[in-house]
Design a protein around this motif. Structure first.
Motif: not given
Length: 146
Positions: A117-146
């Protein structure tokens, strides 16, 4: 008659083509950073995200003892590096930063929604939103409590 009248011209043409490709490669690496608005865009995005996090009691509870100014700077730097910007991230690993926070998958999912929602409100194009989320996704394992 040859297109290149001499070998020197051929070498010069090949050198120019190689330099041109090198320029394109370095330009391409910073496309995501540019889509996010560069340094001012990242700062605005992080400020927007921080406000959303503060308004979400489930997320905000994880940051009660956090130096928000330091967190803000670290997050801007991290997103800058992740997006191939000209920054240096000097913070700790994601795993060490989130140790003891007991972040659930629901917390993580909420934070991702706030980021979208922040990216949408800041006018980040969908390609940019998707690219950032793709790059951040691998961090899931390091962030979420196991």
């Amino acid at each position: 008659m040859s297109f290149f009248p001499c070998k020197r011209s051929l070498r010069l043409s090949l050198l120019c083509a190689l330099l041109s490709l090198t320029g394109c490669a370095s330009q391409q690496q910073s496309v995501l950073y540019e889509q996010l608005g560069g340094e001012p865009g990242l700062a605005a995005l992080v400020d927007n995200l921080l406000q959303k996090m503060a308004d979400d009691e489930e997320i905000a509870r994880h940051f009660q003892d956090t130096d928000i100014a330091l967190f803000r700077k670290g997050l801007i730097d991290k997103l800058c590096v992740v997006s191939d910007g000209p920054c240096e991230y000097t913070g700790d690993t994601m795993k060490n930063i989130h140790k003891g926070f007991n972040i659930s998958q629901a917390d993580f999912d909420s934070l991702v929604q706030h980021l979208i929602h922040a990216m949408q409100e800041e006018g980040v194009p969908i390609a940019g939103r998707n690219a950032l989320l793709k790059r951040l996704a691998p961090m899931y394992q390091e962030v979420v409590y196991q």
